[in-house]
Write a protein that holds these residues in place. Structure first.
Motif, PDB file in Angstrom:
ATOM      1  N   LEU A 202       0.852  -1.100  -0.058  1.00 16.96           N
ATOM      2  CA  LEU A 202       0.003  -0.052   0.227  1.00 16.96           C
ATOM      3  C   LEU A 202       0.873   1.322   0.096  1.00 16.96           C
ATOM      4  CD1 LEU A 202      -2.608  -1.037   2.433  1.00 16.96           C
ATOM      5  CD2 LEU A 202      -3.125  -0.686   0.162  1.00 16.96           C
ATOM      6  N   GLU A 203       1.816   1.244   0.826  1.00 20.24           N
ATOM      7  CA  GLU A 203       2.762   2.456   0.991  1.00 20.24           C
ATOM      8  C   GLU A 203       3.221   2.705  -0.242  1.00 20.24           C
ATOM      9  OE1 GLU A 203       5.501   2.085   4.454  1.00 20.24           O
ATOM     10  OE2 GLU A 203       6.627   3.685   3.476  1.00 20.24           O
ATOM     11  N   HIS A 204       3.923   1.637  -0.978  1.00 21.10           N
ATOM     12  CA  HIS A 204       4.419   1.706  -2.501  1.00 21.10           C
ATOM     13  C   HIS A 204       3.681   1.834  -3.552  1.00 21.10           C
ATOM     14  CE1 HIS A 204       7.998   0.951   0.555  1.00 21.10           C
ATOM     15  NE2 HIS A 204       8.576   1.518  -0.369  1.00 21.10           N
ATOM     16  N   LYS A 205       2.381   1.860  -3.376  1.00 22.40           N
ATOM     17  CA  LYS A 205       1.306   1.789  -4.416  1.00 22.40           C
ATOM     18  C   LYS A 205       1.739   0.618  -5.528  1.00 22.40           C
ATOM     19  CE  LYS A 205       0.105   6.476  -4.027  1.00 22.40           C
ATOM     20  NZ  LYS A 205       0.627   6.875  -2.632  1.00 22.40           N
ATOM     21  N   LEU A 206       1.602  -0.568  -5.026  1.00 20.48           N
ATOM     22  CA  LEU A 206       2.026  -1.758  -5.873  1.00 20.48           C
ATOM     23  C   LEU A 206       0.684  -2.601  -5.957  1.00 20.48           C
ATOM     24  CD1 LEU A 206       5.328  -2.838  -4.189  1.00 20.48           C
ATOM     25  CD2 LEU A 206       5.090  -1.839  -6.458  1.00 20.48           C
ATOM     26  N   PRO A 207       0.616  -3.105  -7.023  1.00 16.73           N
ATOM     27  CA  PRO A 207      -0.742  -3.909  -7.445  1.00 16.73           C
ATOM     28  C   PRO A 207      -1.196  -4.857  -6.647  1.00 16.73           C
ATOM     29  CG  PRO A 207       0.757  -3.944  -9.275  1.00 16.73           C
ATOM     30  CD  PRO A 207       1.331  -3.374  -8.389  1.00 16.73           C
ATOM     31  N   THR A 208      -0.358  -5.794  -6.535  1.00  8.91           N
ATOM     32  CA  THR A 208      -0.603  -7.117  -5.730  1.00  8.91           C
ATOM     33  C   THR A 208       0.052  -7.505  -4.602  1.00  8.91           C
ATOM     34  OG1 THR A 208       0.775  -8.325  -7.362  1.00  8.91           O
ATOM     35  CG2 THR A 208      -1.673  -8.136  -8.015  1.00  8.91           C
ATOM     36  N   VAL A 209      -0.495  -8.375  -3.831  1.00  7.99           N
ATOM     37  CA  VAL A 209       0.395  -9.038  -2.801  1.00  7.99           C
ATOM     38  C   VAL A 209      -0.136 -10.680  -3.180  1.00  7.99           C
ATOM     39  CG1 VAL A 209       0.613  -9.930  -0.375  1.00  7.99           C
ATOM     40  CG2 VAL A 209       0.370  -7.646  -1.021  1.00  7.99           C
ATOM     41  N   SER A 210       0.944 -11.439  -3.313  1.00  8.42           N
ATOM     42  CA  SER A 210       0.682 -12.965  -3.643  1.00  8.42           C
ATOM     43  C   SER A 210       1.212 -13.896  -2.397  1.00  8.42           C
ATOM     44  CB  SER A 210       1.372 -13.321  -4.920  1.00  8.42           C
ATOM     45  OG  SER A 210       1.009 -12.577  -5.956  1.00  8.42           O
ATOM     46  N   ILE A 211       0.206 -14.542  -1.663  1.00  6.42           N
ATOM     47  CA  ILE A 211       0.601 -15.497  -0.827  1.00  6.42           C
ATOM     48  C   ILE A 211       0.937 -16.636  -1.333  1.00  6.42           C
ATOM     49  CG2 ILE A 211      -0.308 -16.790   1.197  1.00  6.42           C
ATOM     50  CD1 ILE A 211      -2.249 -14.294   1.616  1.00  6.42           C
ATOM     51  N   VAL A 212       2.270 -16.925  -1.115  1.00  3.57           N
ATOM     52  CA  VAL A 212       3.031 -18.411  -1.592  1.00  3.57           C
ATOM     53  C   VAL A 212       3.078 -19.514  -0.822  1.00  3.57           C
ATOM     54  CG1 VAL A 212       4.956 -19.254  -2.919  1.00  3.57           C
ATOM     55  CG2 VAL A 212       4.069 -16.901  -3.509  1.00  3.57           C
ATOM     56  N   HIS A 213       2.297 -20.354  -0.759  1.00  5.92           N
ATOM     57  CA  HIS A 213       2.328 -21.553   0.073  1.00  5.92           C
ATOM     58  C   HIS A 213       2.038 -22.786  -0.600  1.00  5.92           C
ATOM     59  CE1 HIS A 213      -1.964 -22.366  -1.088  1.00  5.92           C
ATOM     60  NE2 HIS A 213      -1.801 -21.315  -1.549  1.00  5.92           N
ATOM     61  N   LYS A 214       2.183 -23.989   0.243  1.00 14.45           N
ATOM     62  CA  LYS A 214       1.947 -25.330  -0.317  1.00 14.45           C
ATOM     63  C   LYS A 214       1.041 -25.897   0.491  1.00 14.45           C
ATOM     64  CE  LYS A 214       3.866 -28.715  -2.734  1.00 14.45           C
ATOM     65  NZ  LYS A 214       3.523 -28.536  -4.080  1.00 14.45           N
ATOM     66  N   ASP A 239     -11.988  -1.700   2.618  1.00 13.58           N
ATOM     67  CA  ASP A 239     -12.005  -1.392   1.082  1.00 13.58           C
ATOM     68  C   ASP A 239     -10.529  -1.446   0.655  1.00 13.58           C
ATOM     69  OD1 ASP A 239     -11.674   0.825   2.156  1.00 13.58           O
ATOM     70  OD2 ASP A 239     -13.888   1.596   1.483  1.00 13.58           O
ATOM     71  N   LYS A 240      -9.621  -1.318   1.088  1.00 16.35           N
ATOM     72  CA  LYS A 240      -8.434  -0.913   0.354  1.00 16.35           C
ATOM     73  C   LYS A 240      -7.847  -2.051  -0.304  1.00 16.35           C
ATOM     74  CE  LYS A 240      -6.436   2.380   4.095  1.00 16.35           C
ATOM     75  NZ  LYS A 240      -5.868   1.995   5.255  1.00 16.35           N
ATOM     76  N   ILE A 241      -8.566  -3.244  -0.047  1.00 19.29           N
ATOM     77  CA  ILE A 241      -7.916  -4.293  -0.668  1.00 19.29           C
ATOM     78  C   ILE A 241      -9.232  -5.211  -1.239  1.00 19.29           C
ATOM     79  CG2 ILE A 241      -6.072  -4.698   0.617  1.00 19.29           C
ATOM     80  CD1 ILE A 241      -8.064  -7.125   1.826  1.00 19.29           C
ATOM     81  N   LEU A 263     -13.689  -7.797  -9.402  1.00 21.67           N
ATOM     82  CA  LEU A 263     -12.262  -7.713  -9.622  1.00 21.67           C
ATOM     83  C   LEU A 263     -11.933  -6.468 -10.514  1.00 21.67           C
ATOM     84  CD1 LEU A 263      -9.416  -8.890  -9.084  1.00 21.67           C
ATOM     85  CD2 LEU A 263      -9.773 -10.418 -11.066  1.00 21.67           C
ATOM     86  N   LYS A 264     -12.618  -6.219 -11.526  1.00 26.56           N
ATOM     87  CA  LYS A 264     -12.104  -5.115 -12.452  1.00 26.56           C
ATOM     88  C   LYS A 264     -12.401  -3.988 -12.002  1.00 26.56           C
ATOM     89  CE  LYS A 264     -12.268  -6.964 -17.115  1.00 26.56           C
ATOM     90  NZ  LYS A 264     -13.136  -7.801 -17.792  1.00 26.56           N
ATOM     91  N   ASN A 265     -13.527  -3.877 -11.152  1.00 26.62           N
ATOM     92  CA  ASN A 265     -13.839  -2.636 -10.531  1.00 26.62           C
ATOM     93  C   ASN A 265     -12.766  -2.346  -9.403  1.00 26.62           C
ATOM     94  OD1 ASN A 265     -16.015  -2.351 -12.064  1.00 26.62           O
ATOM     95  ND2 ASN A 265     -17.516  -3.074 -10.541  1.00 26.62           N
ATOM     96  N   ALA A 266     -12.466  -3.329  -8.779  1.00 30.35           N
ATOM     97  CA  ALA A 266     -11.519  -3.077  -7.509  1.00 30.35           C
ATOM     98  C   ALA A 266     -10.051  -2.609  -8.101  1.00 30.35           C
ATOM     99  CB  ALA A 266     -11.100  -4.480  -7.128  1.00 30.35           C
ATOM    100  N   GLN A 267      -9.779  -3.206  -9.279  1.00 37.35           N
ATOM    101  CA  GLN A 267      -8.363  -2.788 -10.122  1.00 37.35           C
ATOM    102  C   GLN A 267      -8.584  -1.313 -10.431  1.00 37.35           C
ATOM    103  OE1 GLN A 267      -8.293  -6.183 -12.693  1.00 37.35           O
ATOM    104  NE2 GLN A 267      -6.337  -6.876 -11.807  1.00 37.35           N
ATOM    105  N   ALA A 268      -9.551  -1.281 -11.193  1.00 37.95           N
ATOM    106  CA  ALA A 268      -9.916   0.274 -11.731  1.00 37.95           C
ATOM    107  C   ALA A 268      -9.771   1.145 -10.505  1.00 37.95           C
ATOM    108  CB  ALA A 268     -11.355   0.383 -12.419  1.00 37.95           C
ATOM    109  N   ALA A 269     -10.572   0.819  -9.228  1.00 35.60           N
ATOM    110  CA  ALA A 269     -10.294   1.831  -8.095  1.00 35.60           C
ATOM    111  C   ALA A 269      -8.937   2.130  -7.322  1.00 35.60           C
ATOM    112  CB  ALA A 269     -11.341   1.330  -7.195  1.00 35.60           C
ATOM    113  N   GLY A 270      -7.960   1.019  -7.961  1.00 34.86           N
ATOM    114  CA  GLY A 270      -6.710   1.251  -7.496  1.00 34.86           C
ATOM    115  C   GLY A 270      -6.464   0.277  -6.045  1.00 34.86           C
ATOM    116  N   LYS A 271      -7.471  -0.558  -6.089  1.00 39.92           N
ATOM    117  CA  LYS A 271      -7.309  -1.379  -4.780  1.00 39.92           C
ATOM    118  C   LYS A 271      -6.213  -2.467  -4.763  1.00 39.92           C
ATOM    119  CE  LYS A 271     -12.069  -1.402  -3.162  1.00 39.92           C
ATOM    120  NZ  LYS A 271     -13.442  -1.764  -2.692  1.00 39.92           N
ATOM    121  N   LEU A 272      -5.584  -3.076  -3.907  1.00 38.93           N
ATOM    122  CA  LEU A 272      -4.548  -3.797  -3.716  1.00 38.93           C
ATOM    123  C   LEU A 272      -5.135  -5.179  -3.867  1.00 38.93           C
ATOM    124  CD1 LEU A 272      -1.780  -4.615  -3.326  1.00 38.93           C
ATOM    125  CD2 LEU A 272      -2.359  -4.632  -0.628  1.00 38.93           C
TER     126      LEU A 272
END
Ligand code: NAD
Length: 415
Positions: A202-214, A239-241, A263-272
């Motif tokens: 959020l601080e660096h205005k990046l588009p995604t966080v991916s949780i990588v797991h097994k 609603d930030k994400i 999902l598209k609306n969330a991306q358009a609204a700049g949500k993470l």
């Protein structure tokens, strides 16, 4: 720390550990560049006062201890410190000095940015597509060090417990000769790691966080990490994400088309966007589609493998920086990610970039971003002009070979 924010004076005292093997070479080069950049950028209004802490061979020779209590006390007191690589003592005592420091200061995030600098030799076709930050959980998992040696009384007891108390004896194929390891993964530990990754994104205005797991195989540990991560994200970041969990719920309730619209609306609204990927698939993705990832949140062992695999794509360990951080207390130890390369000790030939870029991360963490950017730019220019140390020189055409100290002077010239 003031209300969860680091309050850095203009002349902070920063403890450093020079490190063993090639440590003194790469540390003196890094220190020279950091000091020059701070002086140049802030016109002498800011200055770092370096304070040496002993650890590793140097500490052992001076005090008889690999990690003197004083060192931990200093790192704890001054909050921010930096270190070169340390020899892992062979036989008895401390398993690993790095692991001891991480546990002692509860440095629960291992932060590893992975980014390509133009001109760095890479084995992949489009290294410029690799640009993400790995948040590796640093205090739990199979790495916690709860292990029992095959044939020992403890391993025997462990087997008896598994067989008699838990009714799982059949799952151990060769009980007589099995060693055992325990994998603790907690809700708190998972939440604080994923929370740090989300706050960073959020601080660096990046588009995604991916949780990588097994979690498809280790349902309660790695699966728990994923579920707790998603639940915490939805509970705390509202609603930030937008999470894949929310996408799946929408799909179930009103179909895929509706879920995709959300999902598209969330991306358009700049949500993470918070999604998850199975670890083995992610190792493919590093090579196939690295551009799809910006922040990775993962467990300890996955993070170890992923960090090195990703580092290889952008030029290897000679240039990958790292940090171990507790965002709550402010404690942070910035460190080179390579080892001591003892064969090259005191040769003034190795690449100081890993430790130097860890210094850049440290400056960013302190809020001295102008100095951080200046170093990064000056280093990138040296590489672009092919004025490099032996590791890159061997892989480039028409390059100029520089010693460690000469590479530092080249960067200073470019500042
Ligand atoms: P290493 O990273 O020290 O060296 C492996 C090889 O990588 C070297 O032979 C060299 O070819 C290359 N290399 C490493 N650093 C480089 C640099 N700055 N520039 C150019 N090339 C570089 O790994 P190792 O040989 O497995 O371990 C040696 C010692 O370091 C061991 O005692 C190990 O426990 C310790 N170690 C410490 C750390 C740490 O302190 N963070 C990390 C890894 C290993």
């Amino acid at each position: 720390m003031d209300n969860g924010k680091l309050n850095v004076p203009d002349c902070p005292i920063i403890p450093f550990i020079e490190g063993d093997g090639i440590g003194p070479d790469v540390w003196s080069a890094s220190k020279m560049v950091i000091d020059a950049a701070v002086e140049k950028v802030y016109n002498g209004t800011r200055k770092i006062e370096w304070k040496e802490m002993l650890a590793g061979e140097k500490a052992f020779n001076a005090t008889g201890e690999w990690l003197p209590a004083d060192t931990l006390k200093t790192a704890s007191e001054y909050l921010v410190s930096i270190k070169g690589p340390l020899t892992t003592p062979v036989g008895g005592g401390i398993r690993s000095l790095n692991v001891a420091m991480r546990q002692e200061l509860d440095l629960y995030v291992c932060l590893r940015p992975v980014k390509w600098y133009k001109g760095v030799p890479s084995p992949v076709v489009k290294p410029e597509n690799v640009n993400f930050v790995i948040f590796r959980e640093n205090t739990e998992d199979i790495y916690a060090g709860i292990e029992f040696e095959a044939g020992s009384d403890k391993a025997k007891k462990m087997y008896e417990f598994i067989a008699n108390e838990m009714g799982q004896g059949k799952k151990v194929r060769f009980p007589e000769t099995s060693a055992f390891g325990i994998k603790p993964v907690s809700k708190e530990g998972s939440e604080r790691l994923v929370r740090s990754a989300i706050e960073y994104a959020l601080e660096h205005k990046l588009p995604t966080v991916s949780i990588v797991h097994k979690g498809n195989i280790m349902k309660f540990t790695e699966g728990g990490f994923k579920i707790w991560g998603y639940e915490m994200a939805e509970r705390e970041f509202g609603d930030k994400i937008f999470t894949w969990g929310q996408w799946e719920a929408a799909k179930k309730a009103s179909g895929e088309e509706h879920a995709n619209t959300l999902l598209k609306n969330a991306q358009a609204a700049g949500k993470l966007i918070i999604n998850d990927v199975i670890a083995d698939n992610f190792l493919q993705q590093i090579l196939l589609a690295p551009q799809d990832y910006s922040v990775i949140a993962t467990l300890n062992l996955n993070g170890d493998y992923i960090s090195d695999a990703a580092a290889a794509a952008v030029g290897g360990i000679g240039i990958s920086p790292g940090a171990n951080i507790n965002y709550k207390t402010g404690h942070a130890v910035f460190e080179a990610t390579h080892g001591t390369a003892p064969r090259f000790a005191n040769t003034d030939t190795m690449n100081p970039s890993s430790l130097l870029l860890s210094g850049v991360m440290m400056l960013e963490y302190m809020g001295w971003t102008e100095a951080a950017r200046a170093i990064e730019k000056a280093m990138a220019e040296a590489i672009m002009r092919k004025r490099v140390t032996v590791d890159f020189y061997n892989l480039m055409h028409d390059a100029t070979l520089l010693k460690t100290s000469e590479f530092a002077l080249e960067i200073i010239k470019n500042l």
